[in-house]
Motif scaffolding. Structure first.
Motif, mmCIF file in Angstrom:
data_model
loop_
_atom_site.group_PDB
_atom_site.id
_atom_site.type_symbol
_atom_site.label_atom_id
_atom_site.label_comp_id
_atom_site.label_asym_id
_atom_site.label_seq_id
_atom_site.Cartn_x
_atom_site.Cartn_y
_atom_site.Cartn_z
ATOM 1 N N SER A 59 5.931 -10.081 -4.618
ATOM 2 C CA SER A 59 6.404 -9.469 -5.860
ATOM 3 C C SER A 59 5.300 -9.441 -6.907
ATOM 4 O O SER A 59 4.645 -10.457 -7.152
ATOM 5 N N SER A 60 5.129 -8.277 -7.540
ATOM 6 C CA SER A 60 4.095 -8.127 -8.565
ATOM 7 C C SER A 60 4.574 -8.538 -9.947
ATOM 8 O O SER A 60 3.755 -8.704 -10.858
ATOM 9 N N ALA A 61 5.894 -8.671 -10.130
ATOM 10 C CA ALA A 61 6.474 -8.998 -11.439
ATOM 11 C C ALA A 61 6.042 -7.992 -12.502
ATOM 12 O O ALA A 61 5.896 -8.330 -13.680
ATOM 13 N N GLU A 62 5.837 -6.736 -12.076
ATOM 14 C CA GLU A 62 5.447 -5.646 -12.981
ATOM 15 C C GLU A 62 4.113 -5.914 -13.672
ATOM 16 O O GLU A 62 3.841 -5.414 -14.753
ATOM 17 N N ASP A 63 3.260 -6.701 -13.032
ATOM 18 C CA ASP A 63 1.949 -7.044 -13.584
ATOM 19 C C ASP A 63 0.878 -6.320 -12.762
ATOM 20 O O ASP A 63 0.699 -6.619 -11.577
ATOM 21 N N PRO A 64 0.137 -5.368 -13.362
ATOM 22 C CA PRO A 64 -0.870 -4.614 -12.601
ATOM 23 C C PRO A 64 -1.920 -5.496 -11.928
ATOM 24 O O PRO A 64 -2.328 -5.217 -10.792
ATOM 25 N N GLU A 65 -2.344 -6.564 -12.602
ATOM 26 C CA GLU A 65 -3.364 -7.426 -12.012
ATOM 27 C C GLU A 65 -2.799 -8.187 -10.808
ATOM 28 O O GLU A 65 -3.474 -8.369 -9.797
ATOM 29 N N ARG A 66 -1.545 -8.621 -10.932
ATOM 30 C CA ARG A 66 -0.924 -9.316 -9.801
ATOM 31 C C ARG A 66 -0.719 -8.360 -8.625
ATOM 32 O O ARG A 66 -0.890 -8.745 -7.464
ATOM 33 N N GLU A 67 -0.352 -7.128 -8.937
ATOM 34 C CA GLU A 67 -0.236 -6.116 -7.868
ATOM 35 C C GLU A 67 -1.550 -5.971 -7.122
ATOM 36 O O GLU A 67 -1.591 -5.971 -5.888
ATOM 37 N N ARG A 68 -2.639 -5.851 -7.887
ATOM 38 C CA ARG A 68 -3.960 -5.695 -7.282
ATOM 39 C C ARG A 68 -4.307 -6.903 -6.409
ATOM 40 O O ARG A 68 -4.777 -6.750 -5.272
ATOM 41 N N GLU A 69 -4.059 -8.094 -6.932
ATOM 42 C CA GLU A 69 -4.374 -9.314 -6.173
ATOM 43 C C GLU A 69 -3.587 -9.365 -4.869
ATOM 44 O O GLU A 69 -4.125 -9.708 -3.811
ATOM 45 N N LEU A 70 -2.284 -9.043 -4.945
ATOM 46 C CA LEU A 70 -1.440 -9.086 -3.750
ATOM 47 C C LEU A 70 -1.898 -8.059 -2.714
ATOM 48 O O LEU A 70 -2.023 -8.366 -1.526
ATOM 49 N N ALA A 71 -2.140 -6.841 -3.189
ATOM 50 C CA ALA A 71 -2.531 -5.774 -2.266
ATOM 51 C C ALA A 71 -3.845 -6.114 -1.565
ATOM 52 O O ALA A 71 -3.972 -5.963 -0.338
ATOM 53 N N LEU A 72 -4.822 -6.584 -2.320
ATOM 54 C CA LEU A 72 -6.119 -6.910 -1.725
ATOM 55 C C LEU A 72 -6.036 -8.152 -0.836
ATOM 56 O O LEU A 72 -6.751 -8.251 0.171
ATOM 57 N N ALA A 73 -5.160 -9.090 -1.191
ATOM 58 C CA ALA A 73 -4.976 -10.271 -0.335
ATOM 59 C C ALA A 73 -4.372 -9.866 1.003
ATOM 60 O O ALA A 73 -4.757 -10.376 2.066
ATOM 61 N N LEU A 74 -3.443 -8.934 0.978
ATOM 62 C CA LEU A 74 -2.850 -8.442 2.227
ATOM 63 C C LEU A 74 -3.899 -7.699 3.063
ATOM 64 O O LEU A 74 -3.952 -7.853 4.286
ATOM 65 N N CYS A 75 -4.729 -6.923 2.386
ATOM 66 C CA CYS A 75 -5.807 -6.226 3.102
ATOM 67 C C CYS A 75 -6.775 -7.229 3.729
ATOM 68 O O CYS A 75 -7.246 -7.029 4.859
ATOM 69 N N ALA A 76 -7.073 -8.302 2.998
ATOM 70 C CA ALA A 76 -7.994 -9.326 3.514
ATOM 71 C C ALA A 76 -7.422 -9.998 4.753
ATOM 72 O O ALA A 76 -8.176 -10.502 5.599
ATOM 73 N N ARG A 77 -6.104 -10.010 4.863
ATOM 74 C CA ARG A 77 -5.446 -10.588 6.039
ATOM 75 C C ARG A 77 -5.263 -9.550 7.141
ATOM 76 O O ARG A 77 -4.552 -9.781 8.105
ATOM 77 N N ARG A 78 -5.884 -8.401 6.945
ATOM 78 C CA ARG A 78 -5.985 -7.359 7.955
ATOM 79 C C ARG A 78 -4.636 -6.763 8.360
ATOM 80 O O ARG A 78 -4.387 -6.510 9.551
ATOM 81 N N VAL A 79 -3.755 -6.550 7.371
ATOM 82 C CA VAL A 79 -2.551 -5.783 7.700
ATOM 83 C C VAL A 79 -2.981 -4.382 8.107
ATOM 84 O O VAL A 79 -4.039 -3.883 7.699
ATOM 85 N N ASP A 80 -2.181 -3.743 8.921
ATOM 86 C CA ASP A 80 -2.514 -2.397 9.378
ATOM 87 C C ASP A 80 -2.239 -1.348 8.302
ATOM 88 O O ASP A 80 -2.880 -0.299 8.267
ATOM 89 N N GLY A 81 -1.262 -1.630 7.448
ATOM 90 C CA GLY A 81 -0.899 -0.666 6.417
ATOM 91 C C GLY A 81 -0.223 -1.340 5.240
ATOM 92 O O GLY A 81 0.211 -2.488 5.333
ATOM 93 N N LEU A 82 -0.147 -0.586 4.136
ATOM 94 C CA LEU A 82 0.453 -1.096 2.903
ATOM 95 C C LEU A 82 1.505 -0.123 2.387
ATOM 96 O O LEU A 82 1.304 1.101 2.427
ATOM 97 N N ILE A 83 2.593 -0.680 1.884
ATOM 98 C CA ILE A 83 3.555 0.083 1.087
ATOM 99 C C ILE A 83 3.566 -0.573 -0.290
ATOM 100 O O ILE A 83 3.768 -1.784 -0.400
ATOM 101 N N VAL A 84 3.329 0.225 -1.318
ATOM 102 C CA VAL A 84 3.159 -0.328 -2.663
ATOM 103 C C VAL A 84 4.124 0.335 -3.635
ATOM 104 O O VAL A 84 4.210 1.565 -3.694
#
Length: 326
Positions: free
Chosen positions: A93-118
């Protein structure tokens, strides 16, 4: 795998096909392999699978708040599609915080998910361009991406609120208030635009005193509702911009002697029993459509990004049909 193959009396390739749910194995052979797997306690080595196929069989979902029933339904639908494709869903959950969204999305990418839904909290998603170029499929849902072209799945917030407001006008209301979420949120802006369009269609004046956008915290919504319901020309009807606003509005209106009409955007639990007229969007369809689009990309679809807009539905249940008080 060699031990499984020996016990089942098959080749290594046959075991691989069974483990990876690939076709070409007879039911009897699959049964023998699975019995051997159970007997030997075999577990698939996903790390080796990643190295071999370049995939992790996982996708990430970044949403606003998993505790919100709307996002809960959306997440569950994404998970069902992921499971059907043999993939694991990881969400945050991003809690409607753009910086938290960015951190979460990039953390998921770093864990090599195949795809993202944002579900976007921010307005600039260029930070995902390197990840997308690296092969991480990305789909945005509920709100469009900011400053990049990407697949997007939306509800018709504009058309839905326009229809809900027109419904109140058709039942005789001329002083209609709108209480929505923060103005920087795409869906909030679209719903306000739909409300204003309905008033303009009916030749009614636009009055800023009858519009309030901001936090959906109960105290803020209550204050806005009371302000519109007071004064020499109180509103006779309210349009609530989302389910959180609707809940507080119902509580405020329950305290009043004179009835006030209400149309809420988003359906919610017990709305049918409470007689709340709503503009319903299909959260599950949003999640399912976004996930199917994501897996289509993962399977190699290379057409241009597209935006899909799903229809909303007005459900009259009583609160939106109350006539204006004399």
């Amino acid at each position: 795998m060699k031990d499984v193959a020996a016990r089942a009396g098959v080749g290594l390739k046959t075991v691989s096909r069974v483990v990876n749910d690939e076709p070409g194995v007879t039911p009897d052979t699959e049964r023998r392999v699975r019995e051997a797997i159970d007997a030997l306690g075999f577990r698939r080595n996903d790390s080796a699978r990643v190295l071999r196929k370049g995939r992790t069989a996982s996708i990430g979902l970044v949403l606003e708040d998993l505790a919100d029933p709307f996002y809960g339904s959306l997440s569950r639908a994404v998970e069902e599609v992921a499971r059907a494709h043999g993939a694991l869903l990881i969400n945050g959950s991003s809690a409607e915080d753009p910086e938290r969204e960015r951190e979460l999305a990039l953390a998921l990418c770093a864990r090599r998910v195949d795809g993202l839904i944002v579900i976007p909290a921010g307005r600039d998603h260029r930070y995902l361009e390197p990840e997308i170029r690296a092969g991480i499929a990305t789909v945005f849902v509920d709100r469009p991406a900011g400053r990049i072209d990407a697949d997007t799945v939306l509800s018709d917030s504009f058309g839905g609120t326009r229809a809900g407001t027109a419904h109140l006008i058709a039942h005789g209301h001329r002083r209609i208030g709108f209480i929505g979420d923060r103005p920087g949120i795409h869906t909030a802006a679209e719903r306000l635009r739909g409300y204003r369009a309905a008033l303009t269609d009916a030749g009614l004046p636009l009055d800023d005193a009858r519009v309030s956008q901001g936090s959906t915290a109960p105290e803020r919504v209550r204050s806005a509702a009371l302000a519109m319901l007071g004064g020499p020309e109180p509103v006779t009807a309210l349009v609530a911009g989302n389910n959180r606003v609707t809940v507080t509005a119902v509580r405020v209106l329950a305290e009043r002697e004179r009835p006030v009409a209400l149309v809420g955007f988003d359906d919610l639990d017990l709305a049918d029993l409470l007689g709340i007229t709503v503009v319903a969007q299909d959260a599950a369809a949003l999640g399912r459509t976004a996930a199917e689009r994501l897996f289509r990309r993962l399977e190699g679809a290379a057409d241009a990004p597209e935006q899909v807009t799903l229809a909303t539905r007005l459900i009259p249940r009583g609160s939106g049909e109350i006539p204006p008080s004399p």
